[in-house]
Design a protein around this motif. Structure first.
Motif, PDB file in Angstrom:
ATOM      1  N   GLN A  74       4.825 -13.530  -0.707  1.00 49.21           N
ATOM      2  CA  GLN A  74       3.930 -13.690   0.425  1.00 49.21           C
ATOM      3  C   GLN A  74       4.168 -12.636   1.507  1.00 49.21           C
ATOM      4  O   GLN A  74       3.350 -12.457   2.395  1.00 49.21           O
ATOM      5  N   GLY A  75       5.302 -11.942   1.444  1.00 51.67           N
ATOM      6  CA  GLY A  75       5.626 -10.941   2.450  1.00 51.67           C
ATOM      7  C   GLY A  75       5.098  -9.562   2.093  1.00 51.67           C
ATOM      8  O   GLY A  75       4.188  -9.412   1.273  1.00 51.67           O
ATOM      9  N   LYS A  76       5.718  -8.543   2.712  1.00 50.87           N
ATOM     10  CA  LYS A  76       5.250  -7.172   2.520  1.00 50.87           C
ATOM     11  C   LYS A  76       6.387  -6.232   2.141  1.00 50.87           C
ATOM     12  O   LYS A  76       6.379  -5.056   2.506  1.00 50.87           O
ATOM     13  N   GLY A 106       4.227   6.967   1.552  1.00 53.26           N
ATOM     14  CA  GLY A 106       3.215   7.122   2.594  1.00 53.26           C
ATOM     15  C   GLY A 106       2.142   6.059   2.498  1.00 53.26           C
ATOM     16  O   GLY A 106       1.701   5.507   3.519  1.00 53.26           O
ATOM     17  N   GLN A 107       1.697   5.751   1.276  1.00 55.66           N
ATOM     18  CA  GLN A 107       0.689   4.707   1.093  1.00 55.66           C
ATOM     19  C   GLN A 107       1.226   3.335   1.494  1.00 55.66           C
ATOM     20  O   GLN A 107       0.520   2.535   2.121  1.00 55.66           O
ATOM     21  N   ILE A 108       2.479   3.071   1.130  1.00 55.79           N
ATOM     22  CA  ILE A 108       3.097   1.787   1.479  1.00 55.79           C
ATOM     23  C   ILE A 108       3.174   1.633   2.994  1.00 55.79           C
ATOM     24  O   ILE A 108       2.902   0.562   3.546  1.00 55.79           O
ATOM     25  N   SER A 109       3.535   2.725   3.682  1.00 53.83           N
ATOM     26  CA  SER A 109       3.620   2.684   5.145  1.00 53.83           C
ATOM     27  C   SER A 109       2.248   2.442   5.767  1.00 53.83           C
ATOM     28  O   SER A 109       2.113   1.676   6.731  1.00 53.83           O
ATOM     29  N   GLN A 110       1.211   3.084   5.226  1.00 54.23           N
ATOM     30  CA  GLN A 110      -0.144   2.891   5.746  1.00 54.23           C
ATOM     31  C   GLN A 110      -0.619   1.453   5.562  1.00 54.23           C
ATOM     32  O   GLN A 110      -1.398   0.935   6.377  1.00 54.23           O
ATOM     33  N   ASN A 111      -0.154   0.800   4.504  1.00 55.43           N
ATOM     34  CA  ASN A 111      -0.538  -0.589   4.247  1.00 55.43           C
ATOM     35  C   ASN A 111       0.279  -1.583   5.069  1.00 55.43           C
ATOM     36  O   ASN A 111       0.098  -2.801   4.937  1.00 55.43           O
ATOM     37  N   GLY A 112       1.187  -1.064   5.893  1.00 55.15           N
ATOM     38  CA  GLY A 112       1.997  -1.947   6.721  1.00 55.15           C
ATOM     39  C   GLY A 112       3.088  -2.664   5.955  1.00 55.15           C
ATOM     40  O   GLY A 112       3.580  -3.708   6.401  1.00 55.15           O
ATOM     41  N   LYS A 171       6.550  -7.217  -3.828  1.00 59.38           N
ATOM     42  CA  LYS A 171       5.793  -6.394  -4.766  1.00 59.38           C
ATOM     43  C   LYS A 171       6.750  -5.451  -5.482  1.00 59.38           C
ATOM     44  O   LYS A 171       7.805  -5.101  -4.951  1.00 59.38           O
ATOM     45  N   VAL A 172       6.349  -5.015  -6.682  1.00 57.66           N
ATOM     46  CA  VAL A 172       7.195  -4.113  -7.469  1.00 57.66           C
ATOM     47  C   VAL A 172       6.321  -3.064  -8.143  1.00 57.66           C
ATOM     48  O   VAL A 172       5.268  -3.384  -8.710  1.00 57.66           O
ATOM     49  N   SER A 173       6.741  -1.812  -8.059  1.00 59.45           N
ATOM     50  CA  SER A 173       6.094  -0.712  -8.776  1.00 59.45           C
ATOM     51  C   SER A 173       7.181   0.150  -9.402  1.00 59.45           C
ATOM     52  O   SER A 173       8.305   0.207  -8.888  1.00 59.45           O
ATOM     53  N   VAL A 174       6.849   0.818 -10.482  1.00 63.63           N
ATOM     54  CA  VAL A 174       7.785   1.736 -11.121  1.00 63.63           C
ATOM     55  C   VAL A 174       7.146   3.118 -11.185  1.00 63.63           C
ATOM     56  O   VAL A 174       5.956   3.255 -11.503  1.00 63.63           O
ATOM     57  N   VAL A 193       4.293  -6.009 -10.167  1.00 62.73           N
ATOM     58  CA  VAL A 193       4.114  -7.299  -9.495  1.00 62.73           C
ATOM     59  C   VAL A 193       3.392  -7.035  -8.172  1.00 62.73           C
ATOM     60  O   VAL A 193       3.839  -6.193  -7.394  1.00 62.73           O
ATOM     61  N   PRO A 194       2.289  -7.721  -7.850  1.00 65.98           N
ATOM     62  CA  PRO A 194       1.577  -8.662  -8.725  1.00 65.98           C
ATOM     63  C   PRO A 194       0.848  -7.931  -9.851  1.00 65.98           C
ATOM     64  O   PRO A 194       0.624  -6.722  -9.771  1.00 65.98           O
ATOM     65  N   LEU A 195       0.471  -8.677 -10.860  1.00 63.83           N
ATOM     66  CA  LEU A 195      -0.233  -8.065 -11.982  1.00 63.83           C
ATOM     67  C   LEU A 195      -1.588  -7.537 -11.530  1.00 63.83           C
ATOM     68  O   LEU A 195      -2.320  -8.220 -10.808  1.00 63.83           O
TER      69      LEU A 195
END
Length: 298
Positions: A74-76, A106-112, A171-174, A193-195
Motif C-alpha cells: 500500500q506504500g510507495k 528518475g521515474q520513481i522520484s517523479q512518481n513520488g 513494489k519490485v522491479s528487476v 510486483v505488482p503484476l
C-alpha cells in the motif's frame, strides 16, 4: 626517444597482454555457449508464465484480500534489483545497467516513490555505492561467471516475499541485460510486483469483448490457494530467467571486449615493431657515419 631496450620491453609486455586477452576470449566463448543455450531455453517458459499471470490478473477482480504479490503493498517503497557481474573486462555491460537504473530512479522520484536498491554482483554494488549510497538495502554477491543454480533465484524470491509481507517494500522491479547476441545486450526493466497486465491479453485490449463475452476462469481447489502456489513460483521463474539472460550477456560482452583488446594489442605490436626497426636502423646508420667520419679524419 625510447631506447631499443625500452622498446623491446614494451613489445614483450604487449605480447604477454595479447596472450592473456586471447585466452580470456576463448574462455568467455566456451562459457557463452552454455549460458546462451540455457537462457534461450528459459525464455518460452518464462514468457508463457508471464503472459498467463497477466491474463489472470486482468480476469481477477481487484480486492484488498488479493495476494500481495499480485497487488503489491500500500506504500510507495520501490525495490530495484540490479543484476550485474562480479568481474570486469566486459565492455559496457555493467555501465549500461547503471544508466538504466539511474533512468528508472528518475521515474520513481517523479512518481513520488522511495527508491530502494538491491544490487546483485560486485560491479553493481560499486555503481550503486557511487550513485545511490543511501538507497542500498544490501549488496549481494553474484555468481562470479559460474553456473547459475535455481537456488539463487529461489532464495532471492523468498527474501522479496518476506520483505513484502513485513511491509518493508511495496513494489519490485528487476533491471538486467537481455542477451541478443555476442555483440549486443539490451537493458531491460521488468516489473515483478505488482503484476503487470499484459497489453496483448484479450482482457487488456481497447477492443476487448464485453463482460459477458470475457473468458471465465475456474479455480481448483480455490482461487486463493492456487494463487498462493503460482505467484511465488512465477516470481522465482522470472528472476531465474533474468539471471540466465544476464549471465549469457556477461560472457558475450566479455568475449567481444577481449576480442577487441586482442586486435588492438596486435596493432600496438605492429606499431612498436616498426618503431623499433626504424630506431635500430637509425642507430646503425649513425654508427656507420661516425666510423666513416673517424676514418676520413685519420
Amino acid at each position: 626517444m625510447a631506447s631499443l631496450k625500452e622498446l623491446r620491453a614494451r613489445i614483450t609486455g604487449v605480447k604477454s597482454q595479447r596472450k592473456i586477452t586471447s585466452a580470456m576470449k576463448m574462455v568467455a566463448a566456451s562459457k557463452l555457449r552454455r549460458f546462451q543455450t540455457r537462457a534461450e531455453a528459459s525464455r518460452p517458459y518464462a514468457e508463457a508464465m508471464r503472459h498467463m499471470m497477466a491474463e489472470l490478473v486482468a480476469a481477477t477482480p481487484a480486492s484488498e484480500t488479493a495476494p500481495i504479490l499480485m497487488r503489491g503493498g500500500q506504500g510507495k517503497k520501490h525495490l530495484v534489483i540490479m543484476l550485474t557481474s562480479d568481474l570486469g573486462l566486459a565492455g559496457g555491460f555493467n555501465a549500461q545497467i547503471g544508466r538504466a537504473v539511474r533512468s528508472l530512479a528518475g521515474q520513481i522520484s517523479q512518481n513520488g516513490e522511495t527508491l530502494m536498491l538491491l544490487p546483485l554482483g560486485r560491479k553493481g554494488g560499486d555503481i550503486a555505492q557511487r550513485a545511490f549510497p543511501a538507497e542500498i538495502v544490501e549488496k549481494l554477491p553474484g555468481t562470479g561467471g559460474k553456473e547459475v543454480p535455481f537456488d539463487v533465484a529461489s532464495q532471492l524470491g523468498d527474501r522479496i516475499i518476506s520483505m513484502l509481507e513485513k511491509g518493508e517494500i511495496d513494489k519490485v522491479s528487476v533491471v538486467y541485460n537481455r542477451f541478443v547476441n555476442a555483440m549486443t545486450q539490451t537493458p531491460v526493466t521488468l516489473p515483478l510486483v505488482p503484476l503487470a497486465v499484459d497489453e496483448e491479453a484479450p482482457e487488456a485490449r481497447k477492443d476487448a469483448p464485453s463482460e459477458a463475452d470475457k473468458p471465465l476462469y475456474s479455480f481448483e481447489p480455490d482461487e486463493e490457494s492456487l494463487l498462493e502456489q503460482i505467484l511465488p513460483r512465477n516470481l522465482k521463474v522470472q528472476l531465474y530467467a533474468a539471471l540466465l539472460e544476464s549471465a549469457a550477456g556477461e560472457q558475450g560482452a566479455r568475449m567481444a571486449a577481449m576480442d577487441n583488446a586482442t586486435r588492438n594489442a596486435g596493432k600496438a605490436i605492429d606499431r612498436l615493431s616498426q618503431h623499433y626497426n626504424r630506431t635500430r636502423q637509425a642507430n646503425i646508420t649513425r654508427e656507420l657515419i661516425e666510423i666513416i667520419s673517424g676514418a676520413e679524419a685519420v
